[in-house]
Design a protein around this motif. Structure first.
Motif, PDB file in Angstrom:
ATOM      1  N   ASN A  98       0.828  -1.214   0.000  1.00  0.00           N
ATOM      2  CA  ASN A  98       0.000   0.000   0.000  1.00  0.00           C
ATOM      3  C   ASN A  98       0.861   1.261   0.000  1.00  0.00           C
ATOM      4  N   LYS A  99       1.999   1.198   0.705  1.00  0.00           N
ATOM      5  CA  LYS A  99       2.870   2.374   0.780  1.00  0.00           C
ATOM      6  C   LYS A  99       3.681   2.588  -0.495  1.00  0.00           C
ATOM      7  N   PRO A 101       2.796   1.818  -4.087  1.00  0.00           N
ATOM      8  CA  PRO A 101       1.853   1.310  -5.099  1.00  0.00           C
ATOM      9  C   PRO A 101       2.429   1.205  -6.512  1.00  0.00           C
ATOM     10  N   TRP A 372       4.590   7.199  -4.271  1.00  0.00           N
ATOM     11  CA  TRP A 372       4.310   7.865  -2.992  1.00  0.00           C
ATOM     12  C   TRP A 372       3.404   9.090  -3.186  1.00  0.00           C
ATOM     13  N   GLU A 374       1.251   9.562  -5.630  1.00  0.00           N
ATOM     14  CA  GLU A 374      -0.090   9.081  -5.961  1.00  0.00           C
ATOM     15  C   GLU A 374      -0.830   8.632  -4.701  1.00  0.00           C
ATOM     16  N   ARG A 375      -0.133   7.962  -3.821  1.00  0.00           N
ATOM     17  CA  ARG A 375      -0.764   7.502  -2.577  1.00  0.00           C
ATOM     18  C   ARG A 375      -1.190   8.688  -1.730  1.00  0.00           C
ATOM     19  N   GLN A 378      -4.305  10.055  -3.226  1.00  0.00           N
ATOM     20  CA  GLN A 378      -5.456   9.210  -2.916  1.00  0.00           C
ATOM     21  C   GLN A 378      -5.924   9.408  -1.481  1.00  0.00           C
TER      22      GLN A 378
END
Length: 415
Positions: A98-99, A101, A372, A374-375, A378
């Motif tokens: 998740n971290k 992606p 990172w 992009e996360r 989100q």
């Protein structure tokens, strides 16, 4: 300041030291064994920070290599979770994914035809694009990689190194994973694989000695200086103590005297030298300087260097060299691992002597940072959505209360 000007150490100074040694034999530092010369280790926060800053990159790189080594470059997520301790991951694999992606895709599949679907991990499209970029960079720098490999063999006493040891240090020097299969056979004029492929019995041997490769970084630096200024200088180490670092007078005198010894190239035969002599110390420092200069990050874990003690004629107490020469090296204890660092290669915590193969790391870090970002985007959108839903719920509750109050009021009016 004391060691920035070591090259002007004059004949008169040496004569004065010689007179002192005649008056007081205890002053003659040459008579003291090198092992008795102690320097107190002192932490360098800037160089420690250089190691700490690269930690996320190295962890991600380990996980990527773990997946790439799997058949089909896919692996069940739970299998990868079981290897978390070996990979030194302090979070669960699902949290790691998740971290980061940009690295992998997670999908459902069956391990066996009739088994229940489970989550699998595979290389993402963006990571595959990076791997193609990596191949391009390696191909562009193949000549540099070949020269590095030749240099490692040329410094060895028999011009031979264990294949297992070379594989173990491939990341330190930027060798591609398949260098023994797809690179070494292309240069039969330089390399020969000998021995059976069993573990510990296969070796890489140097076939041809290239005089151009037998020139150390220090010797090349002296030649470059002559080309620029027309003044020929002696090859020697650049010695600069970090700010606030203090050496006892006895040690300062020894280092000054030691620096005046002729530089001994790591590529010359030193079988005639006494292991405990100052000349051998000069040569050993030269080998470490060359190895660190050839490495990607100008630093190598001390246990890895120790694997080559026999091939490069290191003494059993070789690691004390790094603390005995604090103006040349720094030994970091970050992460519970001793790491030898070349001090001149860094300005504060920034690497200033960059290897061409570091472009691979730059591209990989760029890929990580894209993921990172992009996360973070989100998470920002999710927070905004939650905030918006809360506001809508609050407004909805307010309308309901208003309608109920109105009905109660109407009822009272009717009465």
């Amino acid at each position: 300041m004391l060691f920035k000007t070591y090259s002007i150490y004059t004949t008169r100074t040496k004569h004065l030291l010689h007179r002192k040694s005649l008056i007081n034999p205890a002053f003659n530092l040459h008579t003291k064994p090198i092992s008795s010369l102690k320097v107190v280790w002192r932490r360098d926060p800037q160089l420690d920070h250089a190691i700490e800053r690269d930690k996320p990159y190295k962890i991600c790189s380990k996980v990527v290599k773990e997946v790439l080594n799997e058949p089909g470059q896919v692996i069940p997520l739970r299998y990868l979770e079981n290897r978390r301790e070996r990979l030194r991951l302090n979070v669960r694999i699902s949290t790691f994914l998740n971290k980061n992606p940009a690295l992998f895709d997670v999908y459902q599949d069956r391990i066996k035809p009739k088994s229940e679907p489970v989550r699998f991990v595979r290389v993402s499209h963006r990571l595959r694009n990076f791997l193609e970029e990596e191949k391009r960079i390696v191909l562009e720098n193949e000549g540099w990689i070949v020269s590095k490999l030749c240099k490692l063999l040329m410094m060895a006493k028999d011009k031979v190194l264990s294949v297992d040891k070379l594989v173990h240090v491939k990341r330190e020097f930027g060798f591609p994973n398949d260098f023994l299969v797809n690179l070494v056979p292309n240069y039969p004029n330089y390399f020969r694989l000998i021995g059976p492929p069993e573990e510990g019995k296969s070796f890489l041997e140097l076939v041809e000695w290239n005089p151009e490769f037998a020139k150390s970084i220090i010797e090349q630096r002296a030649e470059d200086e002559f080309g620029l200024t027309g003044i020929r200088i002696r090859p020697n180490f650049y010695y600069k103590l970090p700010p606030g670092f203090f050496l006892r007078k006895e040690m300062r005198e020894w280092i000054r005297d030691w620096l005046e010894l002729d530089y001994i190239s790591p590529y010359v035969d030193v079988s005639h030298l006494d292991q405990a002599s100052q000349e051998m110390e000069k040569r050993t420092v030269g080998v470490f300087h060359e190895l660190l200069s050839l490495s990607l990050f100008k630093r190598i874990p001390v246990p890895i260097l120790g694997k080559f003690s026999d091939e490069y004629r290191f003494s059993n107490t070789f690691s004390s060299v790094f603390t005995r020469h604090p103006g040349i090296f720094y030994m970091s204890l970050k992460g519970g691992i001793k790491t030898a660092m070349l001090r001149e290669a860094y300005k504060d915590s920034e690497l200033i002597q960059r290897d061409p193969l570091l472009e691979i790391k730059d591209k990989f870090v760029q890929l990580l940072e894209e993921g990172w970002q992009e996360r973070q985007e989100q998470l920002r959108l999710q927070r905004e959505e939650v905030k918006k839903n809360r506001v809508m719920m609050a407004l909805g509750d307010g309308d309901t209360d208003g309608q109920e109050s109105s009905r109660e009021f109407d009822g009272q009016e009717v009465k």
